[in-house]
Design an enzyme around this catalytic site. Structure first.
Site, PDB file in Angstrom:
ATOM      1  N   ASP A 133      61.388 103.680  78.230  1.00 25.97           N
ATOM      2  CA  ASP A 133      60.520 103.163  77.174  1.00 25.97           C
ATOM      3  C   ASP A 133      61.251 102.098  76.363  1.00 25.97           C
ATOM      4  O   ASP A 133      62.482 102.087  76.294  1.00 25.97           O
ATOM      5  CB  ASP A 133      60.073 104.294  76.240  1.00 25.97           C
ATOM      6  N   LYS A 134      60.482 101.230  75.735  1.00 22.47           N
ATOM      7  CA  LYS A 134      61.061 100.129  74.965  1.00 22.47           C
ATOM      8  C   LYS A 134      62.156 100.599  74.012  1.00 22.47           C
ATOM      9  O   LYS A 134      63.216  99.968  73.906  1.00 22.47           O
ATOM     10  CB  LYS A 134      59.953  99.428  74.171  1.00 22.47           C
TER      11      LYS A 134
END
Length: 311
Positions: A133-134
């Protein structure tokens, strides 16, 4: 590749995908429709039923440039060779371009740092085998050519890759270790969230071990057995111990058990994402057959919060 008696009668697109000749069934169908797959020298449709003794041949098209541009983005490169790259991804870096993130991604950076890569699936791009995830930090492996991508994809599919994470969660987890075996799927009420009550949940398994307990928080070592979107974040939320700093799955007042000291409160308010870090990655190198393991230390914001919690 010659069709065996075991594969007699199978659809061509499934046969090509399952034999590892391409990356996925969708790519298999794309290649077949565009004439890159032949059966005894003839172009067939994806639904063609292969017959014992037929010769299936796949020709990967010459790599063509993408519209994604190389960008001079600094990377913490843990390992690099002619086949793969392992990077320690920082918080805030999106892995690949998508709507709303057309530039400034890990793919843009890799195209800059490795301009001579062979390319994947007929395109001059790095092979993203798995994602973070970012705002999740840590280790990520990327393939630089088609052969490596196929083999790494197989290893992930067969669960031969070991991925261990460090997660700081709210609350004091009572069990020293545990297994969370809850299916994960898209939340029908919020498409940006995943959940364990989804009607289309997929099997998901997370193993955790307590490394340390603090007032109001627990440091976990997490071993993923599957790789669903937001898996650790969703499973720890279901357990009642969401990841510290998670803007999506953290309940209101989840931090009420933490010490109310000014430095700790300031450090947590200053977090730009969840304290979840891909700490260890282990796989078999596709070219050498050697088992390789890499580790990445906790990022500064994570280690700062842990030190402020420590007595």
């Amino acid at each position: 590749m010659t069709v065996s008696t075991e594969d007699h009668g199978r659809r061509l697109d499934l046969f090509v995908a399952d034999k590892g000749l391409v990356l996925s069934r969708s790519q298999s169908a794309h290649f077949i429709k565009n004439g890159f797959v032949t059966v005894d020298g003839d172009v067939r449709k994806p639904k063609h039923k292969v017959r014992c003794g037929e010769c299936v041949r796949v020709v990967v098209p010459e790599a063509k440039p993408l519209t994604v541009e190389p960008e001079a983005i600094d990377l913490d490169i843990v390992h690099a060779d002619g086949d793969l790259v392992v990077v320690n991804k920082p918080r805030g870096l999106v892995v690949h371009p998508a709507a709303g993130h057309e530039s400034g991604t890990l793919v843009n950076a890799l195209l800059y740092h490795f301009p001579d890569m062979e390319g994947i699936g007929g395109e001059l791009r790095p092979g993203i085998v798995h994602r973070l995830d970012k705002d999740t930090t840590g280790l990520l492996v990327v393939a630089l050519n088609q052969k490596t991508h196929l083999e790494l994809t197989r290893q992930f599919k067969e669960r031969e890759v070991s991925k261990r994470y460090r997660a700081l969660v709210y609350g004091e987890v009572p069990e020293d270790r545990g297994i969370i075996d809850q299916p994960i799927g898209r939340d029908p009420r919020d498409r940006k969230r995943m959940g364990v009550n989804s009607p289309v949940g997929r099997p998901s398994e997370t193993h955790y071990t307590v490394l340390d307990r603090f007032p109001g928080a627990t440091l976990l070592d997490v071993d993923l057995k599957t790789g669903r979107t937001h898996q650790i974040r969703v499973h720890t939320h279901w357990l009642g111990h969401p990841v510290v700093g998670d803007p999506v799955y953290t309940r209101r007042k989840a931090d009420r058990g933490l010490p109310q000291t000014a430095p700790l409160r300031s450090a947590i308010r200053g977090l730009s994402g969840q304290l979840l870090h891909a700490h260890t990655l282990s796989l078999t190198h596709p070219a050498t057959g050697q088992r390789m393991t890499w580790q990445a230390p906790l990022p500064v914001d994570f280690s700062t919060v842990v030190s402020l919690l420590s007595p």
